[in-house]
Design an enzyme around this catalytic site. Structure first.
Site, PDB file in Angstrom:
ATOM      1  N   ASP A   1       0.840  -1.193   0.000  1.00 21.49           N
ATOM      2  CA  ASP A   1       0.000   0.000   0.000  1.00 21.49           C
ATOM      3  C   ASP A   1       0.878   1.247   0.000  1.00 21.49           C
ATOM      4  O   ASP A   1       1.758   1.405   0.852  1.00 21.49           O
ATOM      5  CB  ASP A   1      -0.884  -0.029   1.251  1.00 21.49           C
ATOM      6  CG  ASP A   1      -2.007   0.990   1.218  1.00 21.49           C
ATOM      7  OD1 ASP A   1      -1.800   2.083   0.664  1.00 21.49           O
ATOM      8  OD2 ASP A   1      -3.074   0.699   1.783  1.00 21.49           O
TER       9      ASP A   1
ATOM     10  N   ASP B   1      -7.396   2.050 -10.452  1.00 16.14           N
ATOM     11  CA  ASP B   1      -8.659   1.342 -10.356  1.00 16.14           C
ATOM     12  C   ASP B   1      -9.794   2.363 -10.345  1.00 16.14           C
ATOM     13  O   ASP B   1      -9.826   3.247  -9.495  1.00 16.14           O
ATOM     14  CB  ASP B   1      -8.678   0.509  -9.074  1.00 16.14           C
ATOM     15  CG  ASP B   1      -9.820  -0.506  -9.062  1.00 16.14           C
ATOM     16  OD1 ASP B   1     -10.927  -0.159  -9.536  1.00 16.14           O
ATOM     17  OD2 ASP B   1      -9.603  -1.625  -8.590  1.00 16.14           O
TER      18      ASP B   1
ATOM     19  N   THR C   1       0.450   1.912 -21.859  1.00 18.41           N
ATOM     20  CA  THR C   1       0.447   0.718 -21.017  1.00 18.41           C
ATOM     21  C   THR C   1      -0.587  -0.287 -21.506  1.00 18.41           C
ATOM     22  O   THR C   1      -1.454   0.004 -22.329  1.00 18.41           O
ATOM     23  CB  THR C   1       0.128   1.084 -19.561  1.00 18.41           C
ATOM     24  OG1 THR C   1      -1.247   1.508 -19.498  1.00 18.41           O
ATOM     25  CG2 THR C   1       1.029   2.210 -19.073  1.00 18.41           C
TER      26      THR C   1
ATOM     27  N   GLU D   1      -4.046   1.030 -21.025  1.00 22.04           N
ATOM     28  CA  GLU D   1      -4.483   1.978 -22.043  1.00 22.04           C
ATOM     29  C   GLU D   1      -4.854   1.260 -23.328  1.00 22.04           C
ATOM     30  O   GLU D   1      -5.855   1.606 -23.974  1.00 22.04           O
ATOM     31  CB  GLU D   1      -3.382   3.004 -22.325  1.00 22.04           C
ATOM     32  CG  GLU D   1      -3.783   3.990 -23.408  1.00 22.04           C
ATOM     33  CD  GLU D   1      -2.861   5.172 -23.510  1.00 22.04           C
ATOM     34  OE1 GLU D   1      -2.996   6.085 -22.679  1.00 22.04           O
ATOM     35  OE2 GLU D   1      -1.997   5.172 -24.411  1.00 22.04           O
TER      36      GLU D   1
END
Length: 233
Positions: A117, A139, A212, A215
């Site tokens: 995290d 996300d 990426t 994308e």
């Protein structure tokens, strides 16, 4: 801060996906420890002593990518900016394993990996220590009741602003129109200005952009990428 002061943080999202390949397991076993700044971990650093970024990167400017996915953009930037140290934070262990394989193949040595995290990383990054940050195809949490889980909330943006140097750049890429809306509402509240003067400034990718896998999936499915650039005030 001690172990008993450790803040409770809900985490939403996947930690693991499909079964790792043997090669990916080897990357995790053989490479991750050397690339991960161990002082981020609570059992190693319960007092949350700040990371020594000069020791980690030899005094180079330091960039941060939040949620690097499969790591293609992170390695691309490391290859093309070898005079910069870059930290990538990603809790999805399959993505971490993919990144480690790319690091091996590229032979880059100016990367550090936090497999967890990013909020834990914010706890130990010194104030005004990061020169650039990336948030690429995060996300989307499309349901309205889940919008508070998005990265572009003050829970994440305030510590990000704390660790960024004044004048540093924060890039956000997303294909979700409502994520664009929330980004443009929330990021300026955390002490940033949006650097856009004409439509091309958010419709066209950055000059050093590497598209990426996320994308490419968005483009195949007919969604339109947006490229938002902010400056820390």
């Amino acid at each position: 801060m001690t172990e008993t002061d450790r803040p409770h943080r809900n985490f939403y999202g996947r930690i693991r996906g499909k079964t790792l390949k043997q090669s990916q397991k080897a990357y995790l076993d053989e490479d991750l420890a050397a690339l991960s700044p161990g002082a981020v971990e609570w059992d190693v650093n319960p007092e949350r002593t700040p990371l020594d970024l000069d020791a980690l990167f030899g005094g180079k400017p330091v960039w941060l990518e939040v949620g690097f996915g499969g790591g293609e953009h992170l390695v691309h930037q490391a290859v093309n900016n070898r005079d910069t140290g870059i930290i990538g934070a990603e809790p999805y262990i399959n993505g971490v394993a993919m990144l480690l394989g790319k690091i091996r193949r590229a032979g880059v040595e100016n990367l550090a990996v936090h497999p967890g995290d990013v909020r834990d990383l914010f706890d130990v990054l010194p104030e005004q220590s990061i020169s650039r940050a990336f948030l690429l195809y995060p996300d989307p949490w499309p349901k309205t009741r889940h919008h508070r889980r998005r990265f572009v909330t003050q829970e994440h943006l305030e510590p990000l602003a704390r660790v960024l140097k004044p004048g540093s750049i924060f890039r956000v890429a997303t294909d979700i129109p409502d994520y664009v809306r929330q980004t443009l509402e929330e990021v300026p509240q955390a002490g940033f200005e949006w650097l856009a003067e004409r439509p091309a400034d958010w419709r066209e990718p950055w000059d050093d952009w590497l598209s990426t896998r996320y994308e490419q999936k968005a483009l195949r499915e007919g969604r339109v990428p947006h490229y938002l650039t902010f400056r820390r005030l």
